[in-house]
Design a protein around this motif. Structure first.
Motif, PDB file in Angstrom:
ATOM      1  N   VAL A 275       0.836  -1.205   0.000  1.00 16.07           N
ATOM      2  CA  VAL A 275       0.000   0.000   0.000  1.00 16.07           C
ATOM      3  C   VAL A 275       0.870   1.255   0.000  1.00 16.07           C
ATOM      4  O   VAL A 275       0.624   2.209  -0.755  1.00 16.07           O
ATOM      5  CB  VAL A 275      -0.959  -0.001   1.211  1.00 16.07           C
ATOM      6  CG1 VAL A 275      -1.659   1.349   1.359  1.00 16.07           C
ATOM      7  CG2 VAL A 275      -1.991  -1.116   1.071  1.00 16.07           C
ATOM      8  N   MET A 276       1.914   1.251   0.833  1.00 10.95           N
ATOM      9  CA  MET A 276       2.772   2.420   0.955  1.00 10.95           C
ATOM     10  C   MET A 276       3.592   2.644  -0.322  1.00 10.95           C
ATOM     11  O   MET A 276       3.831   3.782  -0.727  1.00 10.95           O
ATOM     12  CB  MET A 276       3.694   2.274   2.167  1.00 10.95           C
ATOM     13  CG  MET A 276       2.957   2.111   3.492  1.00 10.95           C
ATOM     14  SD  MET A 276       1.719   3.396   3.778  1.00 10.95           S
ATOM     15  CE  MET A 276       2.775   4.813   3.995  1.00 10.95           C
ATOM     16  N   ILE A 277       4.014   1.561  -0.970  1.00 10.36           N
ATOM     17  CA  ILE A 277       4.761   1.687  -2.227  1.00 10.36           C
ATOM     18  C   ILE A 277       3.856   2.286  -3.309  1.00 10.36           C
ATOM     19  O   ILE A 277       4.267   3.152  -4.094  1.00 10.36           O
ATOM     20  CB  ILE A 277       5.333   0.325  -2.661  1.00 10.36           C
ATOM     21  CG1 ILE A 277       6.486  -0.086  -1.735  1.00 10.36           C
ATOM     22  CG2 ILE A 277       5.808   0.360  -4.111  1.00 10.36           C
ATOM     23  CD1 ILE A 277       6.933  -1.525  -1.885  1.00 10.36           C
ATOM     24  N   GLU A 283      10.547   6.119   1.500  1.00  6.92           N
ATOM     25  CA  GLU A 283      11.393   6.278   2.692  1.00  6.92           C
ATOM     26  C   GLU A 283      10.762   5.642   3.918  1.00  6.92           C
ATOM     27  O   GLU A 283      11.437   5.012   4.719  1.00  6.92           O
ATOM     28  CB  GLU A 283      11.674   7.766   2.971  1.00  6.92           C
ATOM     29  CG  GLU A 283      12.781   8.303   2.100  1.00  6.92           C
ATOM     30  CD  GLU A 283      12.273   9.466   1.253  1.00  6.92           C
ATOM     31  OE1 GLU A 283      11.057   9.693   1.238  1.00  6.92           O
ATOM     32  OE2 GLU A 283      13.102  10.104   0.610  1.00  6.92           O
ATOM     33  N   ARG A 284       9.455   5.820   4.025  1.00  9.05           N
ATOM     34  CA  ARG A 284       8.760   5.254   5.164  1.00  9.05           C
ATOM     35  C   ARG A 284       8.800   3.715   5.126  1.00  9.05           C
ATOM     36  O   ARG A 284       8.943   3.056   6.154  1.00  9.05           O
ATOM     37  CB  ARG A 284       7.305   5.733   5.157  1.00  9.05           C
ATOM     38  CG  ARG A 284       6.630   5.561   6.501  1.00  9.05           C
ATOM     39  CD  ARG A 284       5.297   6.262   6.561  1.00  9.05           C
ATOM     40  NE  ARG A 284       4.439   5.640   7.530  1.00  9.05           N
ATOM     41  CZ  ARG A 284       3.131   5.736   7.551  1.00  9.05           C
ATOM     42  NH1 ARG A 284       2.526   6.462   6.628  1.00  9.05           N
ATOM     43  NH2 ARG A 284       2.407   5.145   8.476  1.00  9.05           N
ATOM     44  N   VAL A 285       8.695   3.153   3.933  1.00 13.04           N
ATOM     45  CA  VAL A 285       8.770   1.696   3.785  1.00 13.04           C
ATOM     46  C   VAL A 285      10.161   1.202   4.183  1.00 13.04           C
ATOM     47  O   VAL A 285      10.296   0.217   4.914  1.00 13.04           O
ATOM     48  CB  VAL A 285       8.441   1.266   2.337  1.00 13.04           C
ATOM     49  CG1 VAL A 285       8.664  -0.235   2.159  1.00 13.04           C
ATOM     50  CG2 VAL A 285       7.005   1.627   1.991  1.00 13.04           C
ATOM     51  N   VAL A 286      11.198   1.899   3.709  1.00 13.23           N
ATOM     52  CA  VAL A 286      12.573   1.509   4.054  1.00 13.23           C
ATOM     53  C   VAL A 286      12.771   1.561   5.565  1.00 13.23           C
ATOM     54  O   VAL A 286      13.327   0.625   6.174  1.00 13.23           O
ATOM     55  CB  VAL A 286      13.592   2.429   3.348  1.00 13.23           C
ATOM     56  CG1 VAL A 286      14.998   2.226   3.942  1.00 13.23           C
ATOM     57  CG2 VAL A 286      13.612   2.144   1.851  1.00 13.23           C
ATOM     58  N   VAL A 307      13.942  -4.451  -1.681  1.00  7.77           N
ATOM     59  CA  VAL A 307      14.513  -4.176  -3.003  1.00  7.77           C
ATOM     60  C   VAL A 307      13.719  -3.083  -3.705  1.00  7.77           C
ATOM     61  O   VAL A 307      14.295  -2.184  -4.339  1.00  7.77           O
ATOM     62  CB  VAL A 307      14.540  -5.468  -3.856  1.00  7.77           C
ATOM     63  CG1 VAL A 307      14.847  -5.141  -5.324  1.00  7.77           C
ATOM     64  CG2 VAL A 307      15.564  -6.452  -3.298  1.00  7.77           C
ATOM     65  N   ILE A 308      12.400  -3.121  -3.591  1.00  2.92           N
ATOM     66  CA  ILE A 308      11.548  -2.188  -4.348  1.00  2.92           C
ATOM     67  C   ILE A 308      11.784  -0.732  -3.941  1.00  2.92           C
ATOM     68  O   ILE A 308      12.102   0.106  -4.801  1.00  2.92           O
ATOM     69  CB  ILE A 308      10.060  -2.574  -4.210  1.00  2.92           C
ATOM     70  CG1 ILE A 308       9.842  -3.976  -4.784  1.00  2.92           C
ATOM     71  CG2 ILE A 308       9.169  -1.562  -4.919  1.00  2.92           C
ATOM     72  CD1 ILE A 308       8.506  -4.592  -4.430  1.00  2.92           C
ATOM     73  N   PRO A 309      11.664  -0.387  -2.638  1.00  2.00           N
ATOM     74  CA  PRO A 309      11.912   1.021  -2.287  1.00  2.00           C
ATOM     75  C   PRO A 309      13.364   1.435  -2.505  1.00  2.00           C
ATOM     76  O   PRO A 309      13.637   2.603  -2.823  1.00  2.00           O
ATOM     77  CB  PRO A 309      11.514   1.103  -0.819  1.00  2.00           C
ATOM     78  CG  PRO A 309      11.567  -0.291  -0.303  1.00  2.00           C
ATOM     79  CD  PRO A 309      11.187  -1.148  -1.463  1.00  2.00           C
ATOM     80  N   TYR A 310      14.320   0.492  -2.337  1.00  2.00           N
ATOM     81  CA  TYR A 310      15.724   0.828  -2.608  1.00  2.00           C
ATOM     82  C   TYR A 310      15.882   1.270  -4.062  1.00  2.00           C
ATOM     83  O   TYR A 310      16.524   2.288  -4.353  1.00  2.00           O
ATOM     84  CB  TYR A 310      16.627  -0.375  -2.339  1.00  2.00           C
ATOM     85  CG  TYR A 310      17.007  -0.582  -0.882  1.00  2.00           C
ATOM     86  CD1 TYR A 310      16.954   0.459   0.041  1.00  2.00           C
ATOM     87  CD2 TYR A 310      17.456  -1.820  -0.442  1.00  2.00           C
ATOM     88  CE1 TYR A 310      17.310   0.267   1.360  1.00  2.00           C
ATOM     89  CE2 TYR A 310      17.818  -2.019   0.882  1.00  2.00           C
ATOM     90  CZ  TYR A 310      17.740  -0.977   1.783  1.00  2.00           C
ATOM     91  OH  TYR A 310      18.104  -1.173   3.091  1.00  2.00           O
ATOM     92  N   ASN A 315      18.908   3.523  -4.687  1.00  2.00           N
ATOM     93  CA  ASN A 315      19.933   2.729  -3.986  1.00  2.00           C
ATOM     94  C   ASN A 315      20.101   1.377  -4.675  1.00  2.00           C
ATOM     95  O   ASN A 315      19.828   0.311  -4.106  1.00  2.00           O
ATOM     96  CB  ASN A 315      19.538   2.523  -2.523  1.00  2.00           C
ATOM     97  CG  ASN A 315      19.486   3.832  -1.756  1.00  2.00           C
ATOM     98  OD1 ASN A 315      20.259   4.748  -2.020  1.00  2.00           O
ATOM     99  ND2 ASN A 315      18.556   3.930  -0.812  1.00  2.00           N
ATOM    100  N   ILE A 316      20.569   1.428  -5.914  1.00  2.77           N
ATOM    101  CA  ILE A 316      20.633   0.232  -6.755  1.00  2.77           C
ATOM    102  C   ILE A 316      21.599  -0.809  -6.187  1.00  2.77           C
ATOM    103  O   ILE A 316      21.316  -2.008  -6.212  1.00  2.77           O
ATOM    104  CB  ILE A 316      21.048   0.596  -8.198  1.00  2.77           C
ATOM    105  CG1 ILE A 316      20.091   1.654  -8.777  1.00  2.77           C
ATOM    106  CG2 ILE A 316      21.075  -0.645  -9.076  1.00  2.77           C
ATOM    107  CD1 ILE A 316      18.653   1.216  -8.854  1.00  2.77           C
TER     108      ILE A 316
END
Length: 356
Positions: A275-277, A283-286, A307-310, A315-316
């Motif tokens: 939901v957050m993504i 940032e909040r997810v990380v 991996v997704i929020p990075y 942040n690859i």
């Protein structure tokens, strides 16, 4: 016949091969109570002698526990009972809880033949012991013998209408057969008698969804949310049901409610993150997932989500390190989650990370 003579502070006792098995009988059938066992063994001279030996040891030397008979298997115990002229008719003042737990232990190890042997032994002692029918039915369903298992489960609830585990397994059995109507009937029964069983609400909602009764599924999960207002997973499922009903406004409203919360349970982390993504709150997810990593031992799934929020935050290298680690240690898990990345990452982003 003696194998060992034990001497301590002037107390002498002769230990035979029967002694540890007498302790085993006491623990499995009498919950550690020598007096109850004596009431049944009164006519068996050999057993009365062994009980006296064991009581003398415990009163003067050491407590006798599971360690003295641990190497003995249940089939060996049955053979020994024949040797000492004991049958199921002799066990009148027993509790079958110990045997139930033993059967469950064998089943957990995949030794079903012995588990069934123990269950049948319990039913020889007490043909009206409902938990034995429940366990046998549940194990048969677990092995794919659904229709046979349902017969035993029906017998269990006939004997004991409050046997919650049987309703749960009946629901599972009928669900596996595709009879979602009957599955929902039994899961409703389970919730009626044990409303605190949260998982059942999800299974019941799934059965209603399979029947196309979406509002009934929503109502079921709403009942759960009344008991547990912090269940993000229940909210997420309700949002998905609203979408299937064409009620996008209600789905969005539920997602907004999720976005205002933090996951309380490990099972809530993935749906909360999704939901957050979707809302771009990377940032909040990380922050939340990195914090969860320090608390959860089996954290592969959380890493996969990270991996997704990075990637979205650029942040690859961090994303690549996680993916390489999972590929090296759990390649099948990695491929099982590729659909997740297809949903939230563009083709270009997946190529950059090596996800094809």
């Amino acid at each position: 016949m003696k194998l060992i003579r034990m001497v301590s502070d002037g107390v002498k006792v002769d230990i035979t091969i029967n002694t540890p098995l007498a302790v085993m009988i006491r623990d499995l059938l009498y919950e550690g109570d020598w007096e109850a066992m004596e009431a049944d063994m009164e006519g068996n001279e050999l057993m009365m002698k062994e009980i006296e030996v064991c009581k003398t040891i415990e009163e003067n030397i050491v407590e006798l526990g599971e360690e003295v008979y641990e190497p003995v298997s249940f089939p060996e115990l049955i053979e020994w009972l024949k040797e000492v002229n004991l049958s199921t008719d002799d066990f009148q003042h027993v509790s079958l809880n110990g045997l139930y737990d033993l059967a469950l232990d064998y089943a957990d190890k995949g030794i079903y033949e012995t588990a069934y042997e123990i269950i049948n032994f319990m039913l020889e002692i007490d043909p009206h012991y409902a938990p034995a029918y429940e366990l046998k039915g549940s194990l048969l369903i677990e092995q794919g013998k659904v229709e046979e298992g349902l017969v035993y489960l029906d017998k269990a609830v006939e004997i004991d209408p409050w046997l919650i585990e049987a309703y749960s397994s009946l629901g599972e059995g009928y669900f596996n057969l595709g009879d979602y109507e009957r599955a929902s009937y039994y899961w409703e029964k389970e919730i009626e008698k044990a409303p605190e069983n949260k998982l059942t609400y999800f299974m019941l909602a799934d059965a209603y969804e399979k029947l196309g009764r979406y509002q009934k599924a929503v109502d079921t999960l709403s009942r759960l949310l009344q008991r547990d207002p912090e269940s993000i997973l229940a909210m997420y499922e309700v949002a998905e049901l609203y979408r299937k009903m064409g009620k996008e406004d209600k789905a969005v409203e539920m997602e907004e409610r999720i976005a205002s919360m933090k996951p309380k349970y490990t099972s809530d982390i993935e749906v909360w993150a999704k939901v957050m993504i979707k809302k771009g709150e990377y940032e909040r997810v990380v922050e939340e997932l990195e914090q969860a990593l320090s608390k959860v031992k089996l954290n592969t799934h959380i890493k996969m989500l990270l991996v997704i929020p990075y990637v979205k935050l650029g942040n690859i290298e961090k994303a690549k390190r996680i993916l390489e680690e999972i590929k090296d240690n759990n390649i099948w898990y990695f491929y099982g989650k590729k659909e997740l990345y297809s949903e939230f990452l563009t083709e270009e982003e997946r190529e950059v990370c090596g996800i094809f």
